[in-house]
Design a protein around this motif. Structure first.
Motif, PDB file in Angstrom:
ATOM      1  N   ASP A 118     -11.747  -8.601  -1.471  1.00 55.82           N
ATOM      2  CA  ASP A 118     -11.206  -9.370  -2.594  1.00 55.82           C
ATOM      3  C   ASP A 118      -9.722  -9.119  -2.830  1.00 55.82           C
ATOM      4  O   ASP A 118      -9.179  -9.507  -3.872  1.00 55.82           O
ATOM      5  N   LEU A 119      -9.073  -8.482  -1.862  1.00 56.11           N
ATOM      6  CA  LEU A 119      -7.619  -8.275  -1.949  1.00 56.11           C
ATOM      7  C   LEU A 119      -6.936  -9.066  -0.837  1.00 56.11           C
ATOM      8  O   LEU A 119      -7.560  -9.475   0.142  1.00 56.11           O
ATOM      9  N   GLY A 120      -5.645  -9.278  -1.007  1.00 54.00           N
ATOM     10  CA  GLY A 120      -4.893 -10.127  -0.098  1.00 54.00           C
ATOM     11  C   GLY A 120      -4.610  -9.493   1.249  1.00 54.00           C
ATOM     12  O   GLY A 120      -4.835  -8.295   1.470  1.00 54.00           O
ATOM     13  N   LEU A 121      -4.081 -10.324   2.155  1.00 49.71           N
ATOM     14  CA  LEU A 121      -3.707  -9.829   3.469  1.00 49.71           C
ATOM     15  C   LEU A 121      -2.630  -8.768   3.379  1.00 49.71           C
ATOM     16  O   LEU A 121      -2.599  -7.840   4.193  1.00 49.71           O
ATOM     17  N   ASP A 122      -1.736  -8.896   2.388  1.00 51.37           N
ATOM     18  CA  ASP A 122      -0.652  -7.934   2.267  1.00 51.37           C
ATOM     19  C   ASP A 122      -1.180  -6.519   2.037  1.00 51.37           C
ATOM     20  O   ASP A 122      -0.775  -5.575   2.712  1.00 51.37           O
ATOM     21  N   PHE A 123      -2.122  -6.374   1.102  1.00 51.61           N
ATOM     22  CA  PHE A 123      -2.689  -5.050   0.836  1.00 51.61           C
ATOM     23  C   PHE A 123      -3.506  -4.566   2.025  1.00 51.61           C
ATOM     24  O   PHE A 123      -3.421  -3.399   2.427  1.00 51.61           O
ATOM     25  N   ASN A 124      -4.327  -5.448   2.608  1.00 52.97           N
ATOM     26  CA  ASN A 124      -5.162  -5.059   3.745  1.00 52.97           C
ATOM     27  C   ASN A 124      -4.336  -4.683   4.967  1.00 52.97           C
ATOM     28  O   ASN A 124      -4.767  -3.877   5.790  1.00 52.97           O
ATOM     29  N   THR A 125      -3.155  -5.243   5.088  1.00 50.18           N
ATOM     30  CA  THR A 125      -2.269  -4.905   6.206  1.00 50.18           C
ATOM     31  C   THR A 125      -1.554  -3.584   5.965  1.00 50.18           C
ATOM     32  O   THR A 125      -1.387  -2.773   6.881  1.00 50.18           O
ATOM     33  N   ALA A 126      -1.155  -3.332   4.727  1.00 51.66           N
ATOM     34  CA  ALA A 126      -0.311  -2.173   4.418  1.00 51.66           C
ATOM     35  C   ALA A 126      -1.090  -0.898   4.120  1.00 51.66           C
ATOM     36  O   ALA A 126      -0.506   0.190   4.130  1.00 51.66           O
ATOM     37  N   ILE A 127      -2.399  -0.995   3.872  1.00 48.31           N
ATOM     38  CA  ILE A 127      -3.148   0.122   3.305  1.00 48.31           C
ATOM     39  C   ILE A 127      -3.093   1.404   4.134  1.00 48.31           C
ATOM     40  O   ILE A 127      -3.020   2.505   3.594  1.00 48.31           O
ATOM     41  N   ALA A 128      -3.142   1.316   5.464  1.00 47.28           N
ATOM     42  CA  ALA A 128      -3.161   2.531   6.284  1.00 47.28           C
ATOM     43  C   ALA A 128      -1.856   3.324   6.158  1.00 47.28           C
ATOM     44  O   ALA A 128      -1.847   4.543   6.290  1.00 47.28           O
ATOM     45  N   GLY A 129      -0.757   2.616   5.877  1.00 49.16           N
ATOM     46  CA  GLY A 129       0.536   3.290   5.707  1.00 49.16           C
ATOM     47  C   GLY A 129       1.103   3.047   4.326  1.00 49.16           C
ATOM     48  O   GLY A 129       2.309   2.839   4.183  1.00 49.16           O
ATOM     49  N   ILE A 130       0.234   3.075   3.324  1.00 51.56           N
ATOM     50  CA  ILE A 130       0.650   2.684   1.976  1.00 51.56           C
ATOM     51  C   ILE A 130       1.799   3.537   1.452  1.00 51.56           C
ATOM     52  O   ILE A 130       2.618   3.079   0.646  1.00 51.56           O
ATOM     53  N   GLY A 131       1.886   4.776   1.919  1.00 53.56           N
ATOM     54  CA  GLY A 131       2.976   5.650   1.492  1.00 53.56           C
ATOM     55  C   GLY A 131       4.351   5.137   1.899  1.00 53.56           C
ATOM     56  O   GLY A 131       5.362   5.484   1.273  1.00 53.56           O
ATOM     57  N   ASN A 132       4.394   4.294   2.914  1.00 52.04           N
ATOM     58  CA  ASN A 132       5.670   3.737   3.366  1.00 52.04           C
ATOM     59  C   ASN A 132       6.187   2.652   2.431  1.00 52.04           C
ATOM     60  O   ASN A 132       7.318   2.181   2.593  1.00 52.04           O
ATOM     61  N   TYR A 133       5.352   2.233   1.475  1.00 54.38           N
ATOM     62  CA  TYR A 133       5.729   1.130   0.580  1.00 54.38           C
ATOM     63  C   TYR A 133       5.890   1.586  -0.869  1.00 54.38           C
ATOM     64  O   TYR A 133       5.976   0.769  -1.769  1.00 54.38           O
ATOM     65  N   THR A 134       5.917   2.892  -1.091  1.00 54.06           N
ATOM     66  CA  THR A 134       6.094   3.409  -2.445  1.00 54.06           C
ATOM     67  C   THR A 134       7.450   4.087  -2.583  1.00 54.06           C
ATOM     68  O   THR A 134       7.959   4.691  -1.636  1.00 54.06           O
ATOM     69  N   ASN A 135       8.020   3.985  -3.781  1.00 56.22           N
ATOM     70  CA  ASN A 135       9.286   4.670  -4.048  1.00 56.22           C
ATOM     71  C   ASN A 135       9.017   6.061  -4.625  1.00 56.22           C
ATOM     72  O   ASN A 135       7.863   6.515  -4.675  1.00 56.22           O
ATOM     73  N   LYS A 136      10.058   6.735  -5.090  1.00 58.57           N
ATOM     74  CA  LYS A 136       9.931   8.122  -5.538  1.00 58.57           C
ATOM     75  C   LYS A 136       9.018   8.271  -6.748  1.00 58.57           C
ATOM     76  O   LYS A 136       8.445   9.339  -6.967  1.00 58.57           O
ATOM     77  N   VAL A 137       8.906   7.237  -7.553  1.00 57.78           N
ATOM     78  CA  VAL A 137       8.055   7.335  -8.744  1.00 57.78           C
ATOM     79  C   VAL A 137       6.677   6.698  -8.524  1.00 57.78           C
ATOM     80  O   VAL A 137       5.878   6.578  -9.442  1.00 57.78           O
ATOM     81  N   GLY A 138       6.397   6.273  -7.290  1.00 56.67           N
ATOM     82  CA  GLY A 138       5.080   5.781  -6.949  1.00 56.67           C
ATOM     83  C   GLY A 138       4.866   4.288  -7.070  1.00 56.67           C
ATOM     84  O   GLY A 138       3.750   3.794  -6.907  1.00 56.67           O
TER      85      GLY A 138
END
Length: 253
Positions: free
Chosen positions: A102-122
């Motif tokens: 029930d989530l988009g392609l963007d989340f399903n694509t990024a999830i394994a490396g989700i840390g690469n998409y967060t800034n210093k405050v999360g």
């Protein structure tokens, strides 16, 4: 039916020695893998094929045995550690534990490396997620209305492309594929075969479980045959037959 494989098999990259899992589903499994190789795993239901991949990926606890990657012994005590060590896993039950339906392609694509998409405050950078997702959609020729489309609305073949694209963003060395064409139509299967062979041609290493023997014979370089949680034999995909594989698969049943 199967794309031609044009790459060459390179140096040894992974050595597995006497591997056992804590649940005793696999027993003293030993084999090696080389760069640019597609190594198949055949066997009957309950042979321990999925358990082998999960143990290598840290999703199951290893009881004993060693795994050596590029000359260095690794533990992979967790999936996070396995990802850091350059492993990727496409699960057998794609809809159950491979996607967030029930989530988009963007989340399903990024999830394994989700840390690469967060800034210093999360906070998540949705812009970067969208950009990388679009890159994977283009590269994998995924058919979707947009990066925000819920992945459950895609066909099985396109869902599998999203999962493969998820891992490609992390540039792993070892791809563990558990029945990667399960539940996919014939036309989409060829595309998945091409993606697997393209990975090998780029020097990546693929360890692939499949319940379809023609698929193993058509895509793989070598095939390991498991039976009753044990390694019953190893065959050359170019010279073996379905009869030989079935004979080995029944060895410890």
């Amino acid at each position: 039916r199967f794309p031609p494989k044009q790459g060459t098999i390179g140096k040894e990259i992974l050595v597995v020695k006497d591997l056992n899992d804590l649940g005793h589903h696999i027993h003293d499994i030993s084999f090696d893998l080389h760069e640019g190789e597609v190594l198949g795993i055949a066997g009957l239901l309950g042979a321990g094929r999925t358990e082998l991949l999960e143990t290598l990926f840290g999703a199951r606890t290893r009881e004993s045995g060693t795994v050596t990657l590029k000359g260095k012994e690794i533990r992979n005590k967790s999936t996070a550690e396995a990802i850091k060590n350059g492993f990727a896993l496409c699960t057998e039950e794609r809809r159950f534990n491979g996607i967030f339906p029930d989530l988009g392609l963007d989340f399903n694509t990024a999830i394994a490396g989700i840390g690469n998409y967060t800034n210093k405050v999360g906070w998540l950078s949705t812009k970067k997620m969208t950009e990388d997702t679009q890159k994977m959609i283009d590269a994998m020729h995924t058919k979707t209305p947009s990066t925000k489309t819920k992945i459950r609305h895609l066909s099985g073949g396109n869902q599998q492309k999203v999962i493969l694209g998820r891992w490609l963003l992390l540039n792993p060395d070892i791809f563990l594929l558990d029945d990667p064409t399960r539940g996919i139509d014939v036309g989409a299967k060829y595309e998945i075969y091409q993606l697997i062979i393209d990975l090998a041609n780029r020097g990546k290493t693929v360890l692939m479980v499949s319940s379809e023997m023609p698929e193993l014979l058509g895509v793989c370089d070598r095939i390991l045959v498991m039976s009753g949680g044990r390694l019953a034999g190893e065959v050359d995909a170019k010279t073996t037959s379905q009869e030989e594989i079935m004979r080995l698969a029944a060895k410890y049943v």
